[in-house]
Design an enzyme around this catalytic site. Structure first.
Site, PDB file in Angstrom:
ATOM      1  N   LYS A 117      -6.772  -2.576  15.183  1.00 37.37           N
ATOM      2  CA  LYS A 117      -7.942  -2.721  14.298  1.00 37.37           C
ATOM      3  C   LYS A 117      -8.912  -3.751  14.868  1.00 37.37           C
ATOM      4  O   LYS A 117     -10.122  -3.555  14.861  1.00 37.37           O
ATOM      5  CB  LYS A 117      -7.500  -3.218  12.914  1.00 37.37           C
ATOM      6  CG  LYS A 117      -6.937  -2.159  11.993  1.00 37.37           C
ATOM      7  CD  LYS A 117      -6.739  -2.754  10.597  1.00 37.37           C
ATOM      8  CE  LYS A 117      -5.848  -1.877   9.747  1.00 37.37           C
ATOM      9  NZ  LYS A 117      -5.485  -2.457   8.471  1.00 37.37           N
TER      10      LYS A 117
ATOM     11  N   GLU B 171       6.190   2.486   8.689  1.00 36.93           N
ATOM     12  CA  GLU B 171       5.434   1.238   8.528  1.00 36.93           C
ATOM     13  C   GLU B 171       6.353   0.145   7.961  1.00 36.93           C
ATOM     14  O   GLU B 171       6.125  -1.039   8.169  1.00 36.93           O
ATOM     15  CB  GLU B 171       4.207   1.459   7.624  1.00 36.93           C
ATOM     16  CG  GLU B 171       3.067   0.522   7.955  1.00 36.93           C
ATOM     17  CD  GLU B 171       1.774   0.808   7.197  1.00 36.93           C
ATOM     18  OE1 GLU B 171       1.754   0.684   5.969  1.00 36.93           O
ATOM     19  OE2 GLU B 171       0.766   1.144   7.841  1.00 36.93           O
TER      20      GLU B 171
ATOM     21  N   GLY C 289       0.818  -1.219   0.000  1.00 33.49           N
ATOM     22  CA  GLY C 289       0.000   0.000   0.000  1.00 33.49           C
ATOM     23  C   GLY C 289       0.850   1.265   0.000  1.00 33.49           C
ATOM     24  O   GLY C 289       0.634   2.186  -0.790  1.00 33.49           O
ATOM     25  N   ARG C 290       1.850   1.312   0.870  1.00 32.50           N
ATOM     26  CA  ARG C 290       2.678   2.532   0.977  1.00 32.50           C
ATOM     27  C   ARG C 290       3.644   2.692  -0.197  1.00 32.50           C
ATOM     28  O   ARG C 290       4.286   3.723  -0.334  1.00 32.50           O
ATOM     29  CB  ARG C 290       3.417   2.525   2.314  1.00 32.50           C
ATOM     30  CG  ARG C 290       4.254   1.278   2.562  1.00 32.50           C
ATOM     31  CD  ARG C 290       4.704   1.197   4.010  1.00 32.50           C
ATOM     32  NE  ARG C 290       5.399  -0.049   4.330  1.00 32.50           N
ATOM     33  CZ  ARG C 290       4.809  -1.175   4.675  1.00 32.50           C
ATOM     34  NH1 ARG C 290       3.496  -1.249   4.743  1.00 32.50           N
ATOM     35  NH2 ARG C 290       5.530  -2.246   4.977  1.00 32.50           N
TER      36      ARG C 290
ATOM     37  N   HIS D 128      10.496  28.703  11.776  1.00 33.30           N
ATOM     38  CA  HIS D 128       9.784  29.586  12.700  1.00 33.30           C
ATOM     39  C   HIS D 128       8.897  28.783  13.640  1.00 33.30           C
ATOM     40  O   HIS D 128       8.001  29.324  14.279  1.00 33.30           O
ATOM     41  CB  HIS D 128       8.949  30.589  11.901  1.00 33.30           C
ATOM     42  CG  HIS D 128       9.803  31.418  10.987  1.00 33.30           C
ATOM     43  ND1 HIS D 128      10.405  32.584  11.394  1.00 33.30           N
ATOM     44  CD2 HIS D 128      10.212  31.209   9.716  1.00 33.30           C
ATOM     45  CE1 HIS D 128      11.119  33.077  10.387  1.00 33.30           C
ATOM     46  NE2 HIS D 128      11.027  32.253   9.359  1.00 33.30           N
TER      47      HIS D 128
HETATM   48  O1  F6P Z   1      -3.607  -0.135   8.309  1.00 35.41           O
HETATM   49  C1  F6P Z   1      -2.472  -0.050   7.535  1.00 35.41           C
HETATM   50  C2  F6P Z   1      -2.761  -0.242   6.076  1.00 35.41           C
HETATM   51  O2  F6P Z   1      -2.910  -1.593   5.790  1.00 35.41           O
HETATM   52  C3  F6P Z   1      -1.670   0.387   5.233  1.00 35.41           C
HETATM   53  O3  F6P Z   1      -0.584  -0.439   5.069  1.00 35.41           O
HETATM   54  C4  F6P Z   1      -2.413   0.697   3.983  1.00 35.41           C
HETATM   55  O4  F6P Z   1      -1.714   1.635   3.203  1.00 35.41           O
HETATM   56  C5  F6P Z   1      -3.718   1.213   4.538  1.00 35.41           C
HETATM   57  O5  F6P Z   1      -3.961   0.411   5.663  1.00 35.41           O
HETATM   58  C6  F6P Z   1      -4.881   1.185   3.597  1.00 35.41           C
HETATM   59  O6  F6P Z   1      -5.134  -0.093   3.100  1.00 35.41           O
HETATM   60  P1  F6P Z   1      -6.078  -0.329   1.857  1.00 35.41           P
HETATM   61  O7  F6P Z   1      -5.460   0.319   0.665  1.00 35.41           O
HETATM   62  O8  F6P Z   1      -6.184  -1.816   1.706  1.00 35.41           O
HETATM   63  O9  F6P Z   1      -7.416   0.286   2.169  1.00 35.41           O
END
Ligand code: F6P
Length: 515
Positions: free
Chosen positions: A489, A343, A256-257, A374
């Site tokens: 979660k 992450e 995802g990242r 600043h």
């Molecule tokens: O909770 C972390 C995570 O899994 C991230 O790694 C990811 O970018 C985000 O949630 C969103 O996940 P998704 O794209 O599956 O909604």
């Protein structure tokens, strides 16, 4: 062999007993500790290293086979895993989302991945033509969180000045209802395209916000299917053409990242700035991917930056790292790098599941300069904690429209401030007044480009992606999973069920009683 037991680690520990005194910063040193590639210079004379340290750092890279692991990653080896334990067990192929230019990586996994990714880019091109012909949408809302939000937002904002003035973009990430209200107040839904972006298609915040916007579209007498587009994995709950006018894909081999150069970032950037800008952005990322494969030398800028970070983290003991771009366009870039780095490398076990006995990823944060000067720079100069800094700067402004005031331009003032901060942090100042003393020896380096073009932005993104991956390779950790987000979660889901059962504010005690 574990990071702690490497020969180079032991050597570097010794060298860290007397790090270079930055008060001796000189023009010769600035010339010596600089490297360039792909349109960027990395100026690292203000890091507390000597030539001997630099050599030992590259020995560390060689001993931990960092370069070989980068090649394996880009060829599609299964590296997202913890040996002997259930884990994601996947390839890490975000580089395939831009590997369609010169000399693509030749390995069956990466070729297959790149051809899937390229097909999505072609699909995007025709989709953009269709949308442009319709000429209906003036606003776009991107619903998504984490990697489906931070990277796309940071990079869209960085390219915004190249974008179309008649198109407005909004991001809806948080589950906070006030954010939904705020976005809805700013758009006319009849002219709004909605991107629902979630790799898994199951993230609580995103599914909730999708349902809310869908409901608002319906209540405004609009057909949600005409307005909504999804980006997710094939087969996810969002991959449904009955509900979305187009469904774009990413795959489990893109974290995802690490997904900004996939359709996750592509659709918003192409819609707001045009397809050609997005294409240049991809080319820049791809060019830096090749730099990361260039071997174990200082011209491999991401590897060099990774090693400087390890020097500060593991040998000089600095727990935090500030990313300070002297570019307002990069205002959200530190937030993206924060997720990317923390992450990825906020891990406590190695790739065999053993607890590590050394420090891993630092705490990442940052804001653009000069504003940051600043705000929190007081602590960076005189606070009791030393925070290394990665500065980002550009010789020229993005659109070459500068303003002269008192015989210097705004861009010159911006750069003058950047250089002044690096020098002040490094060399400090003595004074009879203790309150005006600056201890100096506060390390930093600068990644300096010509101009923040779409190509340069892509290269900068990939520079950070690979810096972080190299650090993970050297530490022997898995930088590509994120188990640490799961527990919270799970507990939140249970507390939500309590809300549903009790219909009133469920106290933490109620949850703990049910445990
Ligand atoms: O909770 C972390 C995570 O899994 C991230 O790694 C990811 O970018 C985000 O949630 C969103 O996940 P998704 O794209 O599956 O909604």
């Amino acid at each position: 062999m574990s990071f702690s037991n490497l020969k180079a680690t032991k050597h570097l520990k010794k060298l860290a007993e007397s790090p270079f005194n930055l008060k001796e910063l000189s023009p010769e040193r600035i010339a010596k500790f600089s490297a360039h590639n792909c349109g960027y210079k990395l100026l690292y004379a203000a890091e507390r290293i000597t030539e001997e340290v630099e050599i030992a750092l590259f020995e560390l890279a060689n001993e931990s086979r960092a370069h070989e692991k980068m090649l394996q990653m880009q060829q599609g080896a299964i590296i997202n895993k913890i040996e002997g334990y259930p884990s994601e067990n996947r390839e890490v192929l975000h580089t395939a989302t831009r590997d369609f230019f010169e000399n693509p990586i030749k390995n069956s996994n990466s070729i297959k991945a790149a051809s899937l990714a390229h097909a999505e880019v072609e699909k995007l091109k025709s989709f953009m033509k269709e949308i442009d012909q319709e000429n209906r949408f003036k606003c776009l809302i991107q619903i998504g969180i984490g990697g489906s939000y931070l990277g796309p937002q940071a990079h869209y904002e960085a390219l915004q000045l190249f974008g179309r003035k008649d198109r407005n973009v909004f991001f809806l990430a948080n589950i906070d209802p006030d954010e939904v209200v705020s976005v809805l107040q700013q758009v006319d839904l009849s002219e709004t395209l909605v991107l629902v972006v979630s790799k898994t298609g199951t993230t609580l915040e995103t599914s909730t916000n999708e349902a809310l916007i869908r409901d608002h579209l319906q209540r405004s007498g609009l057909n949600p299917q005409e307005h909504m587009v999804s980006i997710s994995m094939p087969g996810s709950p969002l991959d449904n053409p009955k509900q979305f006018r187009a469904c774009f894909h990413i795959w489990d081999w893109i974290g995802g990242r690490y997904s900004t150069t996939s359709m996750v970032g592509a659709v918003v950037i192409a819609w707001a700035c045009g397809f050609d800008i997005f294409w240049e952005f991809l080319k820049g990322a791809n060019a830096m991917d090749k730099v990361a494969l260039q071997g174990s030398s200082k011209e491999n800028l991401p590897l060099l930056a990774a090693l400087l970070g390890i020097w500060n983290r593991n040998f000089l003991g600095h727990a935090s790292l500030a990313i300070i771009p002297y570019s307002q366009a990069l205002r959200r870039f530190p937030a993206h790098i924060q997720q990317l780095d923390m992450e990825s490398n906020g891990k406590h076990v190695d790739q065999r599941g053993n607890l590590v006995d050394f420090e891993t990823g630092p705490i990442i944060w940052g804001e653009p300069g000069t504003s940051a000067q600043h705000s929190f720079f007081q602590l960076l100069h005189q606070g009791s904690t030393i925070v290394p800094i990665e500065f980002i700067g550009f010789a020229n402004s993005q659109v070459q429209q500068d303003f002269v005031f008192k015989n210097s331009s705004s861009q010159q003032k911006l750069l003058a401030n950047l250089f002044a901060q690096m020098i002040a942090l490094a060399t400090g100042q003595s004074s009879d007044n203790p309150n005006q003393q600056f201890s100096g020896n506060r390390p930093s380096h600068l990644i300096l480009g010509e101009k923040l073009s779409p190509f340069a932005l892509g290269a900068l993104l990939a520079f950070y992606e690979h810096k972080i991956a190299f650090q993970g390779f050297i530490w022997g950790i898995n930088s590509f999973d994120q188990e640490g987000v799961q527990l919270g979660k799970k507990i939140a889901d249970k507390i939500i069920q309590l809300f549903q059962k009790q219909g009133h504010y469920p106290l933490a005690e109620a949850y703990l009683k049910e445990l």
